[in-house]
Design an enzyme around this catalytic site. Structure first.
Site, PDB file in Angstrom:
ATOM      1  N   ASP A 170       0.864  -1.176   0.000  1.00  0.00           N
ATOM      2  CA  ASP A 170       0.000   0.000   0.000  1.00  0.00           C
ATOM      3  C   ASP A 170       0.902   1.227   0.000  1.00  0.00           C
ATOM      4  O   ASP A 170       1.757   1.363   0.877  1.00  0.00           O
ATOM      5  CB  ASP A 170      -0.858  -0.024   1.281  1.00  0.00           C
ATOM      6  N   ASP A 199      -2.887   4.760  -2.309  1.00  0.00           N
ATOM      7  CA  ASP A 199      -3.888   5.317  -1.405  1.00  0.00           C
ATOM      8  C   ASP A 199      -4.219   6.775  -1.728  1.00  0.00           C
ATOM      9  O   ASP A 199      -3.316   7.589  -1.961  1.00  0.00           O
ATOM     10  CB  ASP A 199      -3.299   5.237   0.014  1.00  0.00           C
ATOM     11  N   GLU A 229      -6.485   4.124  -5.930  1.00  0.00           N
ATOM     12  CA  GLU A 229      -7.744   4.348  -5.214  1.00  0.00           C
ATOM     13  C   GLU A 229      -8.260   5.684  -5.731  1.00  0.00           C
ATOM     14  O   GLU A 229      -7.691   6.724  -5.434  1.00  0.00           O
ATOM     15  CB  GLU A 229      -7.521   4.425  -3.698  1.00  0.00           C
ATOM     16  N   HIS A 242     -11.169  -2.803   3.257  1.00  0.00           N
ATOM     17  CA  HIS A 242     -11.028  -2.414   4.665  1.00  0.00           C
ATOM     18  C   HIS A 242     -11.762  -1.115   4.996  1.00  0.00           C
ATOM     19  O   HIS A 242     -11.740  -0.694   6.151  1.00  0.00           O
ATOM     20  CB  HIS A 242      -9.543  -2.274   4.999  1.00  0.00           C
ATOM     21  N   ASP A 243     -12.354  -0.463   4.001  1.00  0.00           N
ATOM     22  CA  ASP A 243     -13.127   0.758   4.260  1.00  0.00           C
ATOM     23  C   ASP A 243     -14.627   0.544   4.054  1.00  0.00           C
ATOM     24  O   ASP A 243     -15.422   1.454   4.289  1.00  0.00           O
ATOM     25  CB  ASP A 243     -12.694   1.894   3.308  1.00  0.00           C
TER      26      ASP A 243
HETATM   27  C1  GLC Z   1      -7.756   5.497   2.053  1.00  0.00           C
HETATM   28  C2  GLC Z   1      -7.653   4.220   2.855  1.00  0.00           C
HETATM   29  C3  GLC Z   1      -8.260   4.451   4.203  1.00  0.00           C
HETATM   30  C4  GLC Z   1      -7.471   5.546   4.893  1.00  0.00           C
HETATM   31  C5  GLC Z   1      -7.418   6.796   4.041  1.00  0.00           C
HETATM   32  C6  GLC Z   1      -6.379   7.750   4.543  1.00  0.00           C
HETATM   33  O1  GLC Z   1      -9.064   5.835   1.774  1.00  0.00           O
HETATM   34  O2  GLC Z   1      -8.234   3.163   2.159  1.00  0.00           O
HETATM   35  O3  GLC Z   1      -8.286   3.287   4.978  1.00  0.00           O
HETATM   36  O4  GLC Z   1      -8.074   5.838   6.124  1.00  0.00           O
HETATM   37  O5  GLC Z   1      -7.077   6.529   2.712  1.00  0.00           O
HETATM   38  O6  GLC Z   1      -5.097   7.267   4.268  1.00  0.00           O
END
Ligand code: GLC
Ligand code: CA
Length: 551
Positions: A98, A199, A256, A329-330
């Protein structure tokens, strides 16, 4: 489209804190992942994405990095990582990490130096602005709630954080900072990781006017997304990032990318796009108006879902390649999010949703526990949550005028802790996840839903095998996708086809039987998620929540 090595991968996402604890401290770790590689090999996946494992104070469970090149001691050592890499390689499992480069932890050396010394070069690695008449520079709300600005104790100066105040945003306008990031990325690629999930990458460019906007909530603030996400000029940073790192290594990159408009997809995943593929959230967030305001729930219908799903697939197909997912995970667990009738939140329905997304065009991602048919974990008080955005959403719901009970309901529906519960390896104490006490409670149903004799797991194995290793592999990987329209409203139907083959996927997302008539014989059933469907010639009677694949 020219074929690429990463198009036929099947990816498994690991949340390391909750996968397997090898030393009894209640926290999953790298040695734990190595110990469970056989499980993953048996499932058939070919690549793992591991959520952040780097040195971190863990206020956002690792998305707050204080050293990009250190391993968080809770997870182990660099030797443990090297061993995981080597053991994965033996099993032909690739690893992607990540990459969190929109922000760092406030405990990162750069930020600490920036705080200490106003003349330090590191001050320009972050975004500092002076206040306006004793107030913050503007009225932007951070993704995790509250102002994006945090004041320094002894100066009329604020720093910007799009996420938590312990996650200051990096200043991508600073060239030296960018070069340091590229060098760091290349060192990981030199080590042998195959690429990255990247991310929050669409936040790296901010509008330079830093202007306030009309408030959109009871807190008097406005979502920072309008001024910090997918903003003009981001293309220069993303092209430079790619040219200096990933491109040189033929690495795979998964962006993402919430909020990217369909007409912009070609810039992200086209022939010369910034990334190999992106996650599209347009239909994943169907149950809420916005992924960060959980109290704005929608009353979505299957027709709307279907429309969004195919819009997304068409856009991905026109532009390039997508990364398909049901959970991460979100996100909440898919059974709890998509199935309103409790009695239909069954292993069979989990298989049906598996079939629905797994054969879409793109690379499938499986989130840990999804292959077991896990469900959300309902918590009865706000202190039972660990996730920072759950706590923020709870208090913001109350501020918006909802009762405590309603607020708790919203959070239970959407909490990121739903998918972060420890992995249930078996029905024993704490699901065999740890010999100690897990850092977060196990789901209540782990004695029944765990990795032993799990029929959802077997179904995922079959889907992976069909996609990777069967007469249908090529069409399921490279074939075009097209919606089949002439079906009942609550049935989602599509075909994957190339010059030689055609395969049809039918999914009934209702509690009623549905009749589907195809323009061809439907008798060659390749896979189905429940009792054998009744088929006569071209006519199929689908059971409630049934999925059928026909060749
Ligand atoms: C992304 C991740 C999330 C995190 C955020 C800040 O959305 O998937 O889990 O809290 O970024 O890094
Ligand atoms: Ca541990």
């Amino acid at each position: 489209m020219e074929t690429k090595w990463w198009q036929d991968e099947v990816v498994y996402q690991i949340y390391p804190k909750s996968f397997y604890d090898s030393n009894g401290d209640g926290i999953g770790d790298l040695k734990g992942i190595t110990k469970k590689l056989d499980y993953l090999e048996e499932l058939g996946i070919t690549m793992i994405w591991i959520c952040p494992i780097f040195t971190s104070p863990m206020i956002d469970n690792g998305y707050d990095i204080s050293d990009f090149e250190g391993i968080n001691p809770e997870f182990g050592t660099m030797d443990d990582f090297d061993q995981l890499l080597a053991e994965s390689k033996k099993r032909n499992i690739k690893i992607i990490l990540d990459l969190v480069i929109n922000h760092t932890s406030d405990e990162h050396f750069w930020f600490q130096e920036a705080l200490k010394d106003p003349l330090s070069k590191y001050r320009d690695y972050y975004i500092f602005k002076t206040g306006v008449n004793g107030n913050p520079p503007n009225n932007w709300r951070s993704i995790f709630g509250g102002s994006v600005w945090e004041k320094l104790p002894n100066e009329d100066l604020y720093y910007l954080h799009v996420f938590d105040k312990k996650q200051p945003d990096l200043n991508w306008e600073n060239k030296e900072m960018r070069q340091e990031l590229y060098a760091m990325i290349n060192r990981w690629l030199d080590k042998g990781v195959e690429g990255f999930r990247i991310d929050s990458i669409t936040f790296i460019k901010k509008d330079s006017d830093y202007a306030s906007l009309p408030a959109d909530g009871a807190d008097g603030l406005v979502s920072c997304k309008h001024k910090t996400r997918n903003r003009p000029g981001i293309e220069n940073f993303l092209n430079e990032l790619k040219a200096n790192t990933f491109e040189k290594y033929d690495a795979v990159t998964v962006g993402e990318a919430p909020g990217v408009k369909y007409e912009d997809f070609h810039r992200f995943i086209g022939k010369d796009g910034y990334f190999s593929m992106i996650f599209d959230f347009h239909y994943a967030d169907i149950d809420v108006e916005s992924g960060s305001d959980w109290f704005k729930r929608t009353n979505w219908t299957v027709s709307e879902f279907k429309e969004l799903l195919f819009q997304s697939q068409r856009a991905l197909q026109n532009a390039g390649w997508g990364a398909n997912f049901l959970e991460n995970h979100d996100q909440p667990r898919v059974l709890s999010k998509m199935v309103r009738e409790k009695e239909w939140q069954t292993p069979e329905t989990a298989k049906t949703f598996g079939m629905l997304y797994f054969f879409l065009r793109g690379t499938p991602f499986i989130y840990q526990g999804q292959e077991l048919g896990m469900k959300n974990f309902n918590r009865s008080a706000i202190d039972a949550f660990n996730d920072i955005s759950s706590i923020d959403n709870y208090y913001r719901s109350i501020q918006e005028g909802f009762t405590e009970e309603e607020a708790l309901h919203f959070v239970n529906m959407r909490s990121r802790d739903n998918t972060r519960t420890p992995f249930p390896w078996n029905g024993e104490r704490y699901g065999g996840f740890t010999t100690g006490k897990p850092w977060l409670d196990m789901t209540e149903e782990y004695p029944e839903i765990n990795a032993v004799n799990n029929s959802v797991y077997t179904f995922y194995q079959k889907m992976i095998q069909l996609r990777r290793n069967s007469a249908w592999s090529s069409v399921l990987t490279f074939g075009n996708i097209k919606e089949i329209k002439d079906v009942p409203e609550e049935v989602i139907a599509y075909e994957r086809a190339d010059e030689e083959k055609r395969i049809v996927i039918l999914v009934n997302l209702s509690t009623e039987k549905k009749k589907v008539v195809l323009n061809e014989s439907a008798e060659n059933i390749i896979l189905h998620s429940q009792s054998k469907p009744v088929i006569t010639g071209e006519e199929i009677i689908m059971e409630p929540y049934q999925g059928i694949t026909i060749g």
